[in-house]
Design an enzyme around this catalytic site. Structure first.
Site, PDB file in Angstrom:
ATOM      1  N   ASN A 172     -53.135   3.543 -11.061  1.00 53.68           N
ATOM      2  CA  ASN A 172     -52.843   2.179 -10.993  1.00 53.68           C
ATOM      3  C   ASN A 172     -54.106   1.303 -11.262  1.00 53.68           C
ATOM      4  OD1 ASN A 172     -52.449  -0.208  -9.526  1.00 53.68           O
ATOM      5  ND2 ASN A 172     -50.221   0.497  -8.984  1.00 53.68           N
ATOM      6  N   HIS A 227     -56.138  -2.929  -8.732  1.00 51.94           N
ATOM      7  CA  HIS A 227     -57.065  -3.530  -8.011  1.00 51.94           C
ATOM      8  C   HIS A 227     -58.261  -3.800  -8.968  1.00 51.94           C
ATOM      9  CE1 HIS A 227     -54.800  -2.194  -4.412  1.00 51.94           C
ATOM     10  NE2 HIS A 227     -54.409  -1.041  -5.086  1.00 51.94           N
ATOM     11  N   HIS A 236     -48.470  -3.329 -11.831  1.00 47.95           N
ATOM     12  CA  HIS A 236     -47.451  -3.915 -11.129  1.00 47.95           C
ATOM     13  C   HIS A 236     -47.536  -5.573 -11.582  1.00 47.95           C
ATOM     14  CE1 HIS A 236     -45.467  -4.474  -6.825  1.00 47.95           C
ATOM     15  NE2 HIS A 236     -44.840  -5.363  -7.803  1.00 47.95           N
ATOM     16  N   ARG A 270     -46.527  -8.715 -10.210  1.00 53.47           N
ATOM     17  CA  ARG A 270     -46.046  -9.011  -9.048  1.00 53.47           C
ATOM     18  C   ARG A 270     -45.275 -10.445  -9.292  1.00 53.47           C
ATOM     19  NH1 ARG A 270     -47.463  -6.251  -4.054  1.00 53.47           N
ATOM     20  NH2 ARG A 270     -46.165  -8.026  -3.241  1.00 53.47           N
ATOM     21  N   ARG A 290     -50.433 -11.904  -8.178  1.00 60.52           N
ATOM     22  CA  ARG A 290     -51.735 -12.071  -7.537  1.00 60.52           C
ATOM     23  C   ARG A 290     -52.936 -11.281  -8.110  1.00 60.52           C
ATOM     24  NH1 ARG A 290     -50.295  -8.571  -1.957  1.00 60.52           N
ATOM     25  NH2 ARG A 290     -48.497 -10.227  -2.003  1.00 60.52           N
ATOM     26  N   GLU A 314     -44.659  -1.312 -13.114  1.00 63.62           N
ATOM     27  CA  GLU A 314     -43.844  -1.565 -11.764  1.00 63.62           C
ATOM     28  C   GLU A 314     -43.499  -2.994 -11.652  1.00 63.62           C
ATOM     29  OE1 GLU A 314     -46.217  -1.063  -8.074  1.00 63.62           O
ATOM     30  OE2 GLU A 314     -46.979   0.895  -8.820  1.00 63.62           O
ATOM     31  N   THR A 337     -47.309  -2.663  -1.402  1.00 62.67           N
ATOM     32  CA  THR A 337     -45.813  -2.452  -1.393  1.00 62.67           C
ATOM     33  C   THR A 337     -45.625  -1.725  -0.167  1.00 62.67           C
ATOM     34  OG1 THR A 337     -46.018  -2.307  -3.639  1.00 62.67           O
ATOM     35  CG2 THR A 337     -43.918  -1.317  -2.845  1.00 62.67           C
ATOM     36  N   GLU A 359     -39.749   7.753  -7.514  1.00 57.63           N
ATOM     37  CA  GLU A 359     -41.153   8.080  -6.912  1.00 57.63           C
ATOM     38  C   GLU A 359     -41.165   7.967  -5.437  1.00 57.63           C
ATOM     39  OE1 GLU A 359     -44.137   5.585  -8.731  1.00 57.63           O
ATOM     40  OE2 GLU A 359     -45.579   5.986  -6.878  1.00 57.63           O
ATOM     41  N   HIS A 405     -48.706   6.124  -3.278  1.00 55.18           N
ATOM     42  CA  HIS A 405     -48.870   5.221  -2.292  1.00 55.18           C
ATOM     43  C   HIS A 405     -49.963   5.589  -1.376  1.00 55.18           C
ATOM     44  CE1 HIS A 405     -48.991   1.510   0.073  1.00 55.18           C
ATOM     45  NE2 HIS A 405     -48.475   1.124  -1.068  1.00 55.18           N
TER      46      HIS A 405
HETATM   47  N1  PXP Z   1     -46.771   3.727  -6.720  1.00 55.79           N
HETATM   48  C1  PXP Z   1     -46.258   2.719  -6.323  1.00 55.79           C
HETATM   49  C2  PXP Z   1     -44.753   2.468  -6.697  1.00 55.79           C
HETATM   50  C3  PXP Z   1     -46.960   1.581  -5.819  1.00 55.79           C
HETATM   51  O1  PXP Z   1     -46.248   0.533  -5.607  1.00 55.79           O
HETATM   52  C4  PXP Z   1     -48.211   1.611  -5.797  1.00 55.79           C
HETATM   53  C5  PXP Z   1     -49.172   0.576  -5.142  1.00 55.79           C
HETATM   54  O2  PXP Z   1     -49.139  -0.571  -5.896  1.00 55.79           O
HETATM   55  C6  PXP Z   1     -49.055   2.891  -5.894  1.00 55.79           C
HETATM   56  C7  PXP Z   1     -48.143   4.182  -6.404  1.00 55.79           C
HETATM   57  C8  PXP Z   1     -50.323   3.175  -5.774  1.00 55.79           C
HETATM   58  O3  PXP Z   1     -50.784   3.225  -4.320  1.00 55.79           O
HETATM   59  P1  PXP Z   1     -52.144   3.027  -4.073  1.00 55.79           P
HETATM   60  O4  PXP Z   1     -52.766   1.894  -4.686  1.00 55.79           O
HETATM   61  O5  PXP Z   1     -52.256   2.896  -2.621  1.00 55.79           O
HETATM   62  O6  PXP Z   1     -52.756   4.432  -4.452  1.00 55.79           O
END
Ligand code: PXP
Length: 237
Positions: A7, A10, A43, A45, A49, A70, A101, A151, A191
């Site tokens: 992901n 960040h 994602h 959003r 952001r 996402e 999330t 997921e 997550h």
């Molecule tokens: N999977 C989903 C569906 C998420 O919403 C997120 C966070 O955006 C992640 C995985 C990844 O989470 P993390 O950034 O905490 O590893």
């Protein structure tokens, strides 16, 4: 061996701190794939952001791997996905004030709205996964919306403050994975996972894919993105 989706939200969060061009999440995605990531997650959003509409278009054009977008079930966002056509979309709950999330989508309590979003995305030729808590009732409800993949939210496990709570969360995850497989559903997870908490969940062989962002991007500041992805990939055996 399970697959690793990285992901890249960040990376975009850091760019948006100055509203500039650096660091570029699309370039970061290419580095992740070069280091062995199997797919890229972003994602879009409602409050934009981090990931922006232009990023999503560029990711779709340039990635040579699965692009997993996402999003919430908001009509406008689903409409954007239907135009961009990522390989997969993952429907997640979204609240403006949250830091990330928090919790999975409540499919049992909101089945017709979720099913409508799933239907629109399927009609556009996009695979759909639902991000849900590791709860058998949610899995059964997810199946009824027409999806073949979910997921599982690993937050309760990853954020556990004591070994007892972590063990209980791991057991709930195992039970949910089994319920998914027994119902013919492909099961992914993610997550809050890091280089430590990945170890026990990676042993659950039925989990086909892990989606991880924060821990990898944090580590990349210390060791570089290529190495941060390779290290995580090596732990997913
Ligand atoms: N999977 C989903 C569906 C998420 O919403 C997120 C966070 O955006 C992640 C995985 C990844 O989470 P993390 O950034 O905490 O590893």
């Amino acid at each position: 061996m399970a697959l690793l989706g990285v992901n890249i939200d960040h990376v975009a969060t850091l760019r948006q701190a100055r509203r500039g061009m650096q660091p570029d999440p699309v370039l970061a995605a290419q580095t992740c794939l070069g280091a062995g990531a199997d797919s890229i997650v972003a994602h879009l959003r409602e409050d934009r952001r981090h990931i922006q509409d232009g990023d999503v278009v560029l990711l779709k054009k340039t990635l040579h791997a699965k692009f997993n977008l996402e999003m919430s079930i908001d009509r406008e966002i689903v409409g954007i996905a239907c135009k961009v056509k990522p390989d997969q979309s993952t429907l997640v709950p979204e609240h403006r004030q949250e830091l990330t999330t928090e919790g999975g989508l409540d499919v049992t309590g909101n089945r017709s709205n979720v099913a409508a979003a799933v239907g629109r995305l399927h009609d556009a030729g996009i695979e759909v996964s639902l991000f849900i808590d590791p709860d058998v009732k949610q899995i059964i409800a997810a199946k009824k919306t027409g999806v073949t993949m979910v997921e599982l939210h690993t937050g309760r496990y990853a954020d556990a403050k004591t070994p007892f709570v972590r063990k209980r969360a791991l057991r709930q995850l195992r039970e949910a994975v089994k319920a998914g497989v027994d119902n013919g559903i492909h099961v992914f997870a993610g997550h809050g996972l890091d280089y430590d908490t990945i170890l026990d969940v990676a042993r659950i062989k039925e989990i086909e894919e892990f989606n991880i962002g924060y821990a990898i991007i944090c580590r990349s500041i210390m060791v570089g993105l290529d190495r941060a992805v390779r290290e995580m990939k090596a732990l997913i055996v």
